[in-house]
Each structure stands twice: as structure tokens, then as C-alpha cells.
Design a protein around this motif. Structure first.
Motif, PDB file in Angstrom:
ATOM      1  N   ARG A 263      37.147  43.198  34.068  1.00  0.00           N
ATOM      2  CA  ARG A 263      37.576  42.509  35.292  1.00  0.00           C
ATOM      3  C   ARG A 263      36.451  42.527  36.319  1.00  0.00           C
ATOM      4  N   SER A 264      36.270  41.399  36.962  1.00  0.00           N
ATOM      5  CA  SER A 264      35.270  41.276  38.022  1.00  0.00           C
ATOM      6  C   SER A 264      35.694  40.116  38.926  1.00  0.00           C
ATOM      7  N   LYS A 265      35.029  39.998  40.046  1.00  0.00           N
ATOM      8  CA  LYS A 265      35.324  38.904  40.973  1.00  0.00           C
ATOM      9  C   LYS A 265      34.717  37.618  40.421  1.00  0.00           C
ATOM     10  N   VAL A 266      35.583  36.665  40.064  1.00  0.00           N
ATOM     11  CA  VAL A 266      35.158  35.433  39.400  1.00  0.00           C
ATOM     12  C   VAL A 266      35.266  34.263  40.378  1.00  0.00           C
ATOM     13  N   ASN A 267      34.218  33.457  40.442  1.00  0.00           N
ATOM     14  CA  ASN A 267      34.205  32.229  41.235  1.00  0.00           C
ATOM     15  C   ASN A 267      34.954  31.151  40.455  1.00  0.00           C
ATOM     16  N   MET A 268      36.225  30.904  40.807  1.00  0.00           N
ATOM     17  CA  MET A 268      37.037  29.954  40.069  1.00  0.00           C
ATOM     18  C   MET A 268      36.527  28.523  40.221  1.00  0.00           C
ATOM     19  N   ASN A 269      35.901  28.179  41.353  1.00  0.00           N
ATOM     20  CA  ASN A 269      35.349  26.835  41.538  1.00  0.00           C
ATOM     21  C   ASN A 269      34.284  26.545  40.494  1.00  0.00           C
ATOM     22  N   MET A 291      40.770  20.736  43.454  1.00  0.00           N
ATOM     23  CA  MET A 291      40.764  22.044  44.108  1.00  0.00           C
ATOM     24  C   MET A 291      40.004  21.928  45.411  1.00  0.00           C
ATOM     25  N   SER A 292      40.372  22.725  46.388  1.00  0.00           N
ATOM     26  CA  SER A 292      39.726  22.652  47.699  1.00  0.00           C
ATOM     27  C   SER A 292      39.442  24.063  48.182  1.00  0.00           C
ATOM     28  N   GLY A 293      38.293  24.213  48.815  1.00  0.00           N
ATOM     29  CA  GLY A 293      37.925  25.513  49.351  1.00  0.00           C
ATOM     30  C   GLY A 293      37.452  26.463  48.272  1.00  0.00           C
ATOM     31  N   TYR A 294      36.917  27.567  48.739  1.00  0.00           N
ATOM     32  CA  TYR A 294      36.409  28.583  47.813  1.00  0.00           C
ATOM     33  C   TYR A 294      37.564  29.431  47.301  1.00  0.00           C
ATOM     34  N   ILE A 295      37.645  29.578  45.983  1.00  0.00           N
ATOM     35  CA  ILE A 295      38.706  30.365  45.356  1.00  0.00           C
ATOM     36  C   ILE A 295      38.067  31.381  44.421  1.00  0.00           C
ATOM     37  N   SER A 296      38.422  32.641  44.615  1.00  0.00           N
ATOM     38  CA  SER A 296      37.921  33.698  43.737  1.00  0.00           C
ATOM     39  C   SER A 296      39.106  34.520  43.235  1.00  0.00           C
ATOM     40  N   CYS A 297      38.861  35.243  42.172  1.00  0.00           N
ATOM     41  CA  CYS A 297      39.946  36.011  41.566  1.00  0.00           C
ATOM     42  C   CYS A 297      39.351  37.196  40.808  1.00  0.00           C
ATOM     43  N   LEU A 298      40.060  38.329  40.845  1.00  0.00           N
ATOM     44  CA  LEU A 298      39.646  39.513  40.094  1.00  0.00           C
ATOM     45  C   LEU A 298      40.273  39.439  38.705  1.00  0.00           C
ATOM     46  N   CYS A 299      39.467  39.118  37.692  1.00  0.00           N
ATOM     47  CA  CYS A 299      39.981  38.911  36.343  1.00  0.00           C
ATOM     48  C   CYS A 299      38.816  38.976  35.356  1.00  0.00           C
ATOM     49  N   ASP A 300      39.129  38.770  34.080  1.00  0.00           N
ATOM     50  CA  ASP A 300      38.097  38.644  33.050  1.00  0.00           C
ATOM     51  C   ASP A 300      37.787  37.157  32.916  1.00  0.00           C
ATOM     52  N   GLY A 301      36.648  36.744  33.439  1.00  0.00           N
ATOM     53  CA  GLY A 301      36.316  35.325  33.479  1.00  0.00           C
ATOM     54  C   GLY A 301      36.266  34.680  32.105  1.00  0.00           C
ATOM     55  N   HIS A 302      35.808  35.410  31.078  1.00  0.00           N
ATOM     56  CA  HIS A 302      35.709  34.839  29.734  1.00  0.00           C
ATOM     57  C   HIS A 302      37.077  34.434  29.210  1.00  0.00           C
ATOM     58  N   TYR A 303      38.061  35.319  29.338  1.00  0.00           N
ATOM     59  CA  TYR A 303      39.385  35.011  28.793  1.00  0.00           C
ATOM     60  C   TYR A 303      40.139  34.011  29.665  1.00  0.00           C
ATOM     61  N   ILE A 304      39.952  34.057  30.985  1.00  0.00           N
ATOM     62  CA  ILE A 304      40.607  33.067  31.842  1.00  0.00           C
ATOM     63  C   ILE A 304      40.058  31.668  31.541  1.00  0.00           C
TER      64      ILE A 304
END
Length: 407
Positions: A263-269, A291-304
């Protein structure tokens, strides 16, 4: 469970008996000491009462309350009755440590008992600490009974949290534990679950491995064919089987990968833009990203990314012309909608479609190379991230898959 109830009832009975016996001894009042003036005063009463005909005479002389009562008003033991018969005054203390004197007036037509008193100031002892002591003892006994049970239940809870691990040791509880039978049943269940999981993995790997042998022969035969028509048909079957084998192996590898999440902070944009650009470069309906604005999420970027890719690819398979992807940030969640304008999914099939190897339209999905595992993988990734995967009707008329991820 029967053992637990029996143990509880025995504890209640012993606790009530023990507390009653203990408090009876603790609260029992000590015999008050006899004042030095009592023997001379008793002798004085014994000497004066035979010369008086009415209790009021003695009351006026002593300035104390004197009442007459039948001899049977007090249940006297035989020795005290003999002492009263000889004219002796008997002194008794009441609960407030006041003194009563009893004498037998035998000169009356019927022998009657005279009671003088109470004499002395009443002594009131506080009783609230007795109640506090009773509650404290009851709480202590209940704690001593509940503590071992809570300790063993906590062990079982922690053990259940590690149930999928193959290296886990069986849960051992003392034989005297009230839930030892529950631990034994859980150990038996654990062995059965691990056995079934092992069979599932072995079956998936065996099937995937055994499929490679006929694939190799088919490739060899394909190389020997000269007719273009037969070559194209067999080539399509080989490609489909290769995709099936790779998907099966991929699905088998997912087993036990939850503990490997990074898990890490992932830049969803950035993740969504790159994924949509890659998929739009392939044949099929174009994907529109919203999508609008900056969106980040704490997850596993590879699996998401993989989950979102599977959802978009599934939508492109069944879409007629359009696929929309919406990524929205609401409070503490990131919500991703994947919409298509295809035939949609019946409400009764929403839960069914997430199961492995399920294809609602096998003939159509076969033409697109589906094996019925894409959505199952998405559901597994959602479970790892404590996310929610739901299916609804899309505003475009087809199906909407919603992946709600805690941010």
C-alpha cells in the motif's frame, strides 16, 4: 456449551453461598461489653420489684420506661426461666446496643414480665460499606470466573485471523478451559479448509499444466497445415486455449497474495489516464474518462489498476459503441464507475456473475476470448482492500460496475 452452562451454574451457587457465609461472619456484631454498673443495678431491681404492685411505681422511681407483658412474649430458654423464677433480673442488649432488664413479678394474680428500658444512648453503625463490600466481592468473583473465558476466546479470535496461513500451528487450550471443545472443533475445521484450498490450487495448476501439452501438439500440427482455411480456424483455437491457460495460472497465483499487498499513496489521475490511453489504442469501443481535481488513494496501485482494467475490458466486450469511466472523490472514499451501453445484466445475475468461470452469454463471450475470471479477480482485489464492488443499471442503458475504495 453444556460444560460452560454447568460451570456457570456451579459458580453462581458457590458464589452466593460463599458470599452469604462470609458476610454473615463479617457483619456479625460483637457482644457488647457489660458496664460495671449493671450487676448492682440488677440486684437493686431484684430487691425492689417484690415490694411493688404496679410497673408505674418502678418507672417513677427509676425515671425509666417500664411495661408489663406476658411471660410468653419472649421465648426464654430453660436456664433463663429458672433465673427469672428466682427473682433475678436478666439484662439483654438490642441491635442499637441499648439495655433492657426483665424481671418476673410473681406477686401479681398471674406472673407477668416487667421490662425496664431501653437504657443508654442508641449506637447507629453505618451499613453502606457493607453493601459496597458485597458488590466488590461479587465483582471480584465474577472477574475471576470471566477472565479465563475471555482470555481463551481472545486466543481463538486471534487464531481465526490467521486461519488462511498454511504454516499456522493448531490452537492449543488447556483441557480445563471451558471452550476447549470449541478450539478442537475449530482445529478440525481449519484442517478441512486448508485441505480444500490445497486441492483447489493443485487442480488449477494441474489443469493449466496439462493444457500446455495439447497446445504444443496443436501448434506443431498448425505448422504442418497448408490450407489457409484450416490454419486460421486452428490458430484461433490455439490462441483461445493459450489465453485460458494464462488466465488460469494468473487466477491461481492470486491465492495468498493478500499479505503481499504494497500500500502506498497512489495518484489516481495518472493511473486512470495511462490505463485509458493504453486501452484506447486497442481495437474496440473508445473509453471516455471523467474525473476532476486531484485524487489520491492509499492502496496497492498495481492491483487497483488491474481491477479497473478488467472492468473496462469487460465493458468494451459488451458495449455497442460507448464506455464511460467516472472517478469521483467523496469524503473518505474513491468511487469508480464503469458504464457501457450494452445489453446490461439482470438483477438476479448480479451476485452470480462474480463467481469463477461464470459467463452469462457463453457464445458471445467466446467470440471475445473470455474465460469468466475477470470479474472474479476484481472481486478478490476489492476484498483485499476492504472495498465494495456493486452492479447497477448504467445511465447509458447497459451495466454499471461501481468500485468503492476507502481512501
Amino acid at each position: 456449551m453444556r460444560r460452560l452452562f454447568v460451570h456457570f451454574y456451579i459458580f453462581i451457587i458457590l458464589a452466593v453461598i460463599g458470599l452469604g457465609w462470609s458476610l454473615e461472619h463479617i457483619l456479625r456484631e460483637e457482644e457488647p461489653s457489660m458496664p460495671v454498673w449493671m450487676p448492682p443495678f440488677a440486684s437493686l431491681l431484684s430487691a425492689q420489684v417484690p415490694h411493688m404492685s404496679h410497673p408505674n411505681q418502678l418507672a417513677e422511681q427509676l425515671n425509666e420506661t417500664v411495661i408489663a407483658m406476658p411471660l410468653s412474649a419472649v421465648a426464654w430458654p430453660e436456664p433463663e426461666l429458672q433465673r427469672l423464677a428466682t427473682g433475678e433480673a436478666i439484662a439483654l442488649f438490642n441491635s442499637r446496643q441499648q439495655i433492657y432488664f426483665y424481671l418476673l413479678a410473681q406477686h401479681q394474680p398471674e406472673a407477668e414480665l416487667w421490662r425496664i428500658g431501653p437504657i443508654g444512648q442508641p449506637v447507629d453503625k453505618p451499613t453502606y460499606w457493607y453493601h459496597l463490600l458485597a458488590f466488590a466481592l461479587l465483582i471480584l468473583l465474577a472477574t475471576l470466573w470471566v477472565w479465563p473465558l475471555a482470555r481463551d476466546l481472545l486466543k481463538i479470535e486471534r487464531h481465526l485471523g490467521k486461519l488462511p496461513q498454511q504454516t499456522q500451528q493448531p490452537l492449543r487450550l488447556p483441557k480445563r478451559s471451558m471452550v476447549s471443545s470449541l478450539a478442537d472443533s475449530m482445529n478440525a475445521m481449519r484442517k478441512q479448509i486448508q485441505h480444500l484450498l490445497g486441492l483447489q490450487r493443485e487442480l488449477t495448476r494441474a489443469v493449466s499444466h496439462d493444457l500446455r501439452t495439447p497446445l504444443t501438439r496443436m501448434k506443431f500440427t498448425l505448422a504442418l497445415l497448408t490450407e489457409k482455411k484450416h490454419q486460421d480456424a486452428l490458430s484461433a483455437d490455439v490462441i483461445e486455449m493459450e489465453q485460458m491457460v494464462e488466465t488460469l495460472l494468473d487466477y491461481a497465483k492470486l491465492e495468498g497474495q493478500e499479505k503481499l499487498l504494497q500500500r502506498s499513496k497512489v495518484n489516481m489521475n495518472e493511473l486512470c489516464v495511462n490505463l485509458v490511453d493504453k486501452l484506447n489504442s486497442m481495437p474496440g469501443p473508445q473509453v471516455q474518462l471523467h474525473m476532476s481535481g486531484y485524487i489520491s488513494c492509499l492502496c496497492d496501485g498495481h492491483y487497483i489498476e488491474r481491477a479497473l482494467q478488467n472492468l473496462i475490458q469487460n465493458a468494451r466486450v459488451f458495449a455497442n459503441e460507448k464506455v464511460d469511466v467516472w472517478v469521483i472523490k467523496k469524503k473518505n472514499h474513491v468511487i469508480m464507475h464503469v458504464d457501457d451501453d450494452g445489453p446490461g445484466i439482470a438483477e438476479d445475475d448480479h451476485a452470480y456473475i462474480l463467481q469463477p468461470f461464470v459467463r452469462l452469454d457463453p457464445s458471445r463471450e467466446k467470440a471475445h476470448g473470455g474465460q469468466g475470471l475477470g470479474l472474479t479477480i476484481v472481486a478478490r482485489i476489492a476484498e483485499w482492500h476492504q472495498a465494495d464492488l456493486s452492479i447497477h443499471t448504467s445511465p447509458l442503458g447497459g451495466a454499471r460496475f461501481t468500485f468503492t475504495l476507502p481512501a
